[in-house]
Every structure is written in C-alpha cells, then in structure tokens.
Write an enzyme that holds these catalytic residues in place. Structure first.
Site, short mmCIF file in Angstrom:
data_model
loop_
_atom_site.label_atom_id
_atom_site.label_comp_id
_atom_site.label_asym_id
_atom_site.label_seq_id
_atom_site.Cartn_x
_atom_site.Cartn_y
_atom_site.Cartn_z
N TYR A 33 -9.02 6.19 1.53
CA TYR A 33 -8.86 7.68 1.50
C TYR A 33 -9.79 8.25 2.48
O TYR A 33 -9.34 9.06 3.28
CB TYR A 33 -9.05 8.42 0.14
CG TYR A 33 -8.29 8.15 -1.07
CD1 TYR A 33 -6.89 8.69 -0.99
CD2 TYR A 33 -8.60 7.01 -1.85
CE1 TYR A 33 -5.88 8.48 -1.95
CE2 TYR A 33 -7.66 6.62 -2.81
CZ TYR A 33 -6.24 7.42 -3.11
OH TYR A 33 -5.40 7.14 -4.09
N ASN A 93 3.21 13.47 -2.78
CA ASN A 93 4.15 12.68 -2.12
C ASN A 93 5.47 12.25 -2.75
O ASN A 93 5.53 12.05 -3.83
CB ASN A 93 3.50 11.47 -1.44
CG ASN A 93 4.62 10.23 -1.21
OD1 ASN A 93 5.89 10.61 -0.84
ND2 ASN A 93 4.03 9.15 -0.86
N CYS A 111 2.07 5.65 -0.28
CA CYS A 111 0.62 6.07 -0.51
C CYS A 111 0.12 5.09 -1.48
O CYS A 111 -1.16 5.00 -1.57
CB CYS A 111 0.88 7.32 -1.34
SG CYS A 111 1.89 7.49 -2.74
N HIS A 112 0.72 3.99 -1.83
CA HIS A 112 0.02 2.95 -2.57
C HIS A 112 -0.71 2.26 -1.63
O HIS A 112 -1.92 1.60 -2.28
CB HIS A 112 0.95 1.88 -3.17
CG HIS A 112 1.88 1.50 -2.37
ND1 HIS A 112 3.08 1.67 -1.89
CD2 HIS A 112 1.79 0.03 -1.71
CE1 HIS A 112 3.74 0.98 -1.14
NE2 HIS A 112 2.90 -0.30 -0.87
N GLU A 169 2.76 -6.97 -1.25
CA GLU A 169 2.46 -6.68 0.29
C GLU A 169 1.55 -7.74 0.73
O GLU A 169 1.51 -8.36 1.96
CB GLU A 169 1.88 -5.27 0.48
CG GLU A 169 3.37 -4.48 0.33
CD GLU A 169 2.97 -3.06 0.91
OE1 GLU A 169 2.12 -2.73 1.17
OE2 GLU A 169 3.92 -2.32 0.67
#
Length: 131
Positions: free
Chosen positions: A42, A63, A71-72, A102
């Site tokens: 952030y 979002n 946003c994860h 990911e």
C-alpha cells in the site's frame, strides 16, 4: 474466471466502465498494472500517487471488480493487510489463496506477459465533477 483459475497469468479482456472518484481510478489503474506474482505494498502505491497508504487501502476496498483489478496484489508492509474491507477471516483467506495461486508463477517457466487492456477512465471534463 475459469481461465484465471487455470493460469494466473490469464489476462481479462472484458471492457469495464467503473464509477469512482478520480483518485480511485488512479489507484485502480496502478493496481491493474501489477503483474501476477509481484505484489506491491500500500505504501509503495501511495508514494507513487503522492498519497497515503490508508487512502490506497480505501480505494482497494471500493474496488467493484477484484479479479479484474487485482487488489489482492496490494499488501501491507508487514503482512497481508485487508481484503474487500475485512482485516481477518474468510476474505483475507481468499486473498492469501489468490497470492499463493499467483506465486506458483515463480516456480514455472516464465511466459511473456500479455499487454494489459486499459481501464475506462473518466474524461477530464467528467472527472472534475467527481473530485
């Protein structure tokens, strides 16, 4: 979404038109450009936007399409941070799963990234009314 769950490098090509403030659109555009498997903090986004980590977190919370605008991939300086307004529990567990999904990219052969489709951003004349 099935394609993303099969391969986290999948690029969503659906066009979207988002409703939000000019600042939220700036944050969402930065988040959409974060490659899978490469989370950012952030604070790093806030610094790039000349803003605060809390303001970035608030834009993440607002979002409306969390897989399209991932946003994860935005995490706290120490730990995961929240997800969709939650600081613990089921939604944070989903964030952890998405990041783990990911992270598998680093264990595979690299594949050239696909070009990200631009987000629909308000025209300057429309943006003035949303500040």
């Amino acid at each position: 979404m099935e394609a993303y769950f099969a391969d986290p490098r999948h690029h969503f090509s659906c066009a979207i038109e988002l409703t939000g403030t000019v600042f939220q659109h700036r944050v969402w555009a930065m988040i959409a450009a974060i490659p899978p498997g490469c989370p950012r903090t952030y604070g790093a986004l806030a610094e790039a936007l000349d803003s605060s980590a809390r303001a970035v977190g608030n834009a993440c919370r607002a979002n409306p399409v969390p897989l399209r605008i991932p946003c994860h991939r935005v995490i706290a300086a120490r730990g995961l941070g929240g997800f969709a307004g939650d600081r613990s529990g089921r939604l944070v567990a989903i964030k952890r799963w998405l990041l783990d999904h990911e992270a598998s990219l680093s264990r595979e052969q690299p594949r050239p990234p696909k070009r990200l489709a631009p987000l629909e951003l308000p025209r300057p004349s429309e943006a003035r009314g949303q500040q």
